[in-house]
Structures are given as structure tokens and as C-alpha cells.
Scaffold this active site. Structure first.
Site, PDB file in Angstrom:
ATOM      1  N   ASP A 143      74.828  73.056  57.026  1.00  0.00           N
ATOM      2  CA  ASP A 143      74.220  72.765  55.722  1.00  0.00           C
ATOM      3  C   ASP A 143      75.305  72.414  54.705  1.00  0.00           C
ATOM      4  OD1 ASP A 143      71.687  73.338  56.674  1.00  0.00           O
ATOM      5  OD2 ASP A 143      71.800  75.448  56.090  1.00  0.00           O
TER       6      ASP A 143
ATOM      7  N   TYR B 161      79.565  83.106  62.992  1.00  0.00           N
ATOM      8  CA  TYR B 161      79.483  82.846  61.558  1.00  0.00           C
ATOM      9  C   TYR B 161      79.934  84.056  60.760  1.00  0.00           C
ATOM     10  CZ  TYR B 161      76.386  78.934  62.809  1.00  0.00           C
ATOM     11  OH  TYR B 161      75.862  77.788  63.343  1.00  0.00           O
TER      12      TYR B 161
ATOM     13  N   ASP C 278      68.335  80.403  50.990  1.00  0.00           N
ATOM     14  CA  ASP C 278      69.754  80.455  50.656  1.00  0.00           C
ATOM     15  C   ASP C 278      69.923  80.243  49.157  1.00  0.00           C
ATOM     16  OD1 ASP C 278      69.645  77.686  50.126  1.00  0.00           O
ATOM     17  OD2 ASP C 278      70.474  77.140  52.073  1.00  0.00           O
TER      18      ASP C 278
ATOM     19  N   ARG D   1      70.255  81.672  57.868  1.00  0.00           N
ATOM     20  CA  ARG D   1      69.363  81.815  56.707  1.00  0.00           C
ATOM     21  C   ARG D   1      68.111  82.595  57.077  1.00  0.00           C
ATOM     22  NH1 ARG D   1      68.041  76.008  54.858  1.00  0.00           N
ATOM     23  NH2 ARG D   1      68.490  75.608  57.042  1.00  0.00           N
TER      24      ARG D   1
END
Length: 299
Positions: free
Chosen positions: A47, A75, A89, A185
Site C-alpha cells: 500500500d 512485517y 488503516d 490491516r
């Protein structure tokens, strides 16, 4: 060939540390200009808000992306408990705020445990998943309601490394190891929903794609300065088998070669005597045959 014609770039896998604010396509476009070819793709989007590792395939290296896109990912993220947003988010609007100050550490640990292992996850409605041929986020932006189907994903590690409590919200710094297709997310959203206070992602950084590390990547201003030859990249993600010159020729011509027992598992990377990647091969009975061939290196 005209004197101003440039040779095509070599097939390669390029590692880039994407900055925040750029789309993955922005990085690909910049790479095309920097490396001098339009034949560039990536092994999994990030993203615009997210930073971290993008794995690019250049020229014939794009043929390897099929075998890289499904690799596990790692992550580092920050999850805010106490607020839910339209996009799950920080780029979305806050649609609900609930005081999270009474949520205990034990409750957070229990909520995280419920989202660890093989779980059924509904991706965020603003994901890049296609619905009827269109990206879900495009449909949402057009005002359409999008209902995505749940999918099984595997979260092998979901660990809190730091916690900050600030009034009605709690910020959790977490590390997540997960299978391809996992939406961080959605983990933030579902953790907050399970705790009854809402949650969303405020920061996201991808640090690993399989064996590839962001610490090895170049920044977006020096794309192409960090790359791997196809043989080296393939050897990091699958078994390798060495071939003779005759076997290499046969594989490149679509023929089978003997010796399916030379690798413990398939698919495998077939390497010629010069160390170049021939392609990816699989077992066919007692023989081996290419299922993907690389373009031959021109002398």
C-alpha cells in the site's frame, strides 16, 4: 543495430526499499526509467502508506516472479486500539472511537492468540483484490459496497514488541510472520473488533519476502544498485540441480532429461555448466522437464 541503440538489460531480481507515499506501481515506473526497460514486474504489492521490501523482476527475471509471489512475508506494524477507520488503516476516516484504556494486557494477548495460526480472514474492502474484473478499492471509491469472501491464511508469529497507552487509545508495535495473501490491516481491524474497541493500522513495514531482506535492498533513488542474478535468486527459494551442457540444451528445447532423483523435491532450479539458470523443472516419472525456461543469455 543503430549506434544509439542500447543493449537490453540483463535478467535480474532487484530489491527495493519502498518509501511511504509511493505506490508499488510508482516504484516499478521509476525502475523502468532507471534500468532502461519496460519489462519489469513485482512480487507482491505494498500500500502507499507502507514502506519496505519490494522484489522486482527485470526482463527474463519476471518469469521467476511466479515462484516468489507466494513466499511468506514478515512485517513490522503499529496497531491502534480504540479507533476504527473506513480503510482499516490511518489513511481512512475514523468511523468509531471507543475508550480502550481498560483493555488489559491479558485480553490483548488472548485476542492476538485467536488471530495466530491458520485463520479465516476477510480482506479489507479497500484491498487490491479484483471483484468482477475491477479492484475492490476502485469500487469502494466509486461508492459501491464491496463484500469480499473470507480466505484461509497462516499467521505463524504475531508478537507485541512494544506498547504505548495514551488516554483512550493503545498503540501496539508488532511483528507478524505470515503466509502470502495475509492482510495486516485486517489483523488490526479484527483484533480491535474482538476486543470491542475497534482497531486500525497506523504504520506498516515489510522486512522480509521469503529469504530476501529489506536490509539488503536499495532505496528508491538508487534502484538497480542491489540485484541478484536469476540463478542466485532461484537457488534461495527452491532446490538446485546441476546439468551438463547436453542436458541444458535438451531442457531449453523442451525435452526431458533423465535423473528425477537428483533433487529431494521439485520444482527445482536447473543450472547450466556456466552457472546460468536454465529454468524451473519438475519431475515427470523418472525424468525431469522444464515448466519455465529463461531466455538464453546472448553472448
Amino acid at each position: 543495430m543503430a549506434s544509439n541503440d542500447k543493449p537490453r538489460p540483463a535478467a535480474q531480481i532487484v530489491l527495493v526499499d519502498k518509501p511511504g507515499g509511493m505506490t508499488s506501481h510508482d516504484v516499478v515506473s521509476r525502475a523502468r526509467r532507471a534500468i532502461g526497460t519496460r519489462k519489469i514486474g513485482h512480487a507482491g504489492t505494498l500500500d502507499p502508506m507502507a514502506t519496505g521490501l519490494l522484489v522486482l523482476g527485470v526482463e527474463g527475471g519476471t518469469r521467476l516472479l511466479t515462484y516468489l509471489v507466494g513466499l511468506d512475508k514478515t512485517y513490522e506494524a503499529t496497531i491502534r486500539l480504540g479507533q476504527a477507520t473506513t480503510t482499516d488503516d490511518a489513511e481512512g476516516e475514523v468511523v468509531a472511537s471507543t475508550d480502550a484504556s481498560d483493555i488489559s494486557d491479558a485480553a490483548i494477548a488472548e485476542g492476538i492468540a485467536a488471530l495466530t495460526g491458520t485463520i479465516s480472514q476477510v480482506p479489507s474492502s479497500v484491498s487490491a483484490i479484483k471483484v468482477g474484473g475491477k479492484r475492490a478499492y476502485d469500487l469502494v471509491r466509486a461508492g459501491e459496497e464491496v463484500q469480499l469472501k473470507s480466505r484461509d491464511v497462516t499467521v505463524s508469529r504475531f508478537a507485541v514488541v512494544a506498547q504505548r497507552r495514551d488516554g483512550a487509545v493503545i498503540d501496539l508495535d508488532v511483528v507478524v510472520d505470515c503466509s502470502s495473501g495475509t492482510y495486516i490491516r485486517a489483523l488490526a481491524r479484527d483484533l480491535g473488533a474482538g476486543l470491542g474497541v475497534g482497531g486500525h493500522l497506523t504504520a506498516l513495514r515489510r522486512t522480509h519476502v521469503g529469504p530476501f531482506e529489506v536490509a539488503q535492498a536499495s532505496d528508491a533513488d538508487s534502484i538497480g544498485s542491489v540485484s541478484l542474478q536469476p540463478a542466485a535468486a532461484a537457488g534461495l527459494v527452491m532446490p538446485v540441480i546441476a546439468t551438463t551442457a547436453d542436458e541444458a540444451r535438451d531442457l531449453r528445447q523442451g525435452k526431458k532429461i533423465a535423473g528425477a532423483d537428483r533433487s529431494a523435491s521439485y520444482p527445482a532450479a536447473a543450472i547450466d555448466p556456466d552457472g546460468e539458470l536454465i529454468g524451473v523443472v519438475e519431475r515427470r516419472g523418472t525424468t525431469v522437464k522444464s515448466i519455465m525456461n529463461m531466455p538464453e543469455v546472448q553472448a
